[in-house]
Write a protein that holds these residues in place. Structure first.
Motif, PDB file in Angstrom:
ATOM      1  N   HIS A  26      32.029 -39.142 -99.450  1.00 24.24           N
ATOM      2  CA  HIS A  26      31.102 -37.851 -99.565  1.00 24.24           C
ATOM      3  C   HIS A  26      30.714 -38.162-100.953  1.00 24.24           C
ATOM      4  N   ILE A  47      23.928 -42.034 -89.829  1.00 26.41           N
ATOM      5  CA  ILE A  47      24.691 -40.857 -89.149  1.00 26.41           C
ATOM      6  C   ILE A  47      25.807 -41.112 -89.995  1.00 26.41           C
ATOM      7  N   TYR A  53      35.458 -36.612 -92.374  1.00 23.98           N
ATOM      8  CA  TYR A  53      35.152 -35.721 -92.987  1.00 23.98           C
ATOM      9  C   TYR A  53      34.075 -34.992 -91.899  1.00 23.98           C
ATOM     10  N   LYS A  54      33.734 -33.913 -92.285  1.00 23.31           N
ATOM     11  CA  LYS A  54      33.005 -33.267 -90.933  1.00 23.31           C
ATOM     12  C   LYS A  54      31.369 -32.700 -91.240  1.00 23.31           C
ATOM     13  N   GLU A  55      30.996 -33.344 -92.839  1.00 24.63           N
ATOM     14  CA  GLU A  55      29.735 -33.679 -92.901  1.00 24.63           C
ATOM     15  C   GLU A  55      29.733 -34.644 -94.202  1.00 24.63           C
ATOM     16  N   GLU A  59      24.860 -33.780 -93.404  1.00 22.86           N
ATOM     17  CA  GLU A  59      24.696 -34.859 -91.774  1.00 22.86           C
ATOM     18  C   GLU A  59      25.981 -34.638 -91.126  1.00 22.86           C
ATOM     19  N   THR A  60      25.844 -34.160 -89.953  1.00 28.16           N
ATOM     20  CA  THR A  60      27.541 -34.138 -89.373  1.00 28.16           C
ATOM     21  C   THR A  60      27.927 -35.143 -90.055  1.00 28.16           C
ATOM     22  N   CYS A  61      29.060 -35.533 -89.467  1.00 29.59           N
ATOM     23  CA  CYS A  61      29.523 -36.405 -89.904  1.00 29.59           C
ATOM     24  C   CYS A  61      30.952 -36.757 -88.440  1.00 29.59           C
ATOM     25  N   TYR A  62      30.190 -37.295 -87.792  1.00 34.01           N
ATOM     26  CA  TYR A  62      31.206 -38.478 -86.689  1.00 34.01           C
ATOM     27  C   TYR A  62      32.590 -39.235 -87.176  1.00 34.01           C
ATOM     28  N   ASP A  67      31.601 -41.627 -80.726  1.00 34.89           N
ATOM     29  CA  ASP A  67      31.360 -40.139 -81.204  1.00 34.89           C
ATOM     30  C   ASP A  67      29.373 -39.105 -81.109  1.00 34.89           C
TER      31      ASP A  67
END
Length: 138
Positions: A26, A47, A53-55, A59-62, A67
C-alpha cells in the motif's frame, strides 16, 4: 518458445485484461504499488493480493489468489524467488493464463510447472518497463 521473448511478452500484455498483483504494497514508493497503478492507468483491471491489507489503490485486496471471485489472466509476482512455487500452483488452480515474475524473481521449478499447465511464463522482467520497451498498444 523463449518465455521471455519479446513476442511472448507482447502477446501477454496485449491479451491480458485482469492482473492479480501478488505481494502488492500500500506504500506508494514501493515498486509493486507503482507498477499496479501504472497498469490500472493503462486500462487493466488490477486485483491486489496481500493478506495484510483490505484495500489497495481503491480496490479490494484479497488474501490469496483463490479468494478472487473473478477470472484472472495474469498473476504478477512481487515476492521472493523462493516463495513462487505455491503462487504458481495457485495460478494454475484458478486458471490464470500467465505467470509473471518481476525483476530479480527467478524460479525455474515454478516456471516449468506453470508452462506444463499451459500458462505463459515471464521471469525477471517488469511489465511496466516492457510496456515502454515494446511500445505496447491497447
Amino acid at each position: 518458445m523463449n518465455m521471455s521473448s519479446d513476442e511472448n511478452i507482447r502477446s501477454i500484455l496485449q491479451e491480458t485484461k485482469t492482473i492479480a498483483v501478488v505481494g502488492i504494497s500500500h506504500k506508494p514508493q514501493r515498486a509493486s504499488h507503482q507498477v499496479a497503478k501504472f497498469l490500472m492507468e493503462k486500462g487493466y483491471t488490477v486485483i491486489p493480493v496481500n493478506p495484510k491489507y483490505k484495500e489497495v489503490l481503491g480496490e479490494t485486496c484479497y488474501a490469496t489468489l483463490e479468494d478472487i471471485p473473478v477470472a484472472v489472466d495474469m498473476v504478477d509476482c512481487f515476492r521472493r524467488s523462493e516463495t513462487i512455487v505455491p503462487i504458481a500452483e495457485s495460478a494454475i488452480k484458478i486458471g490464470a493464463k500467465s505467470l509473471w515474475m518481476q525483476l530479480g524473481v527467478i524460479n525455474e521449478e515454478a516456471a516449468a510447472m506453470a508452462e506444463a499447465a499451459g500458462l505463459k511464463v515471464v521471469m525477471d522482467r517488469c511489465p511496466k518497463m516492457e510496456y515502454f520497451i515494446l511500445k505496447i498498444e491497447r
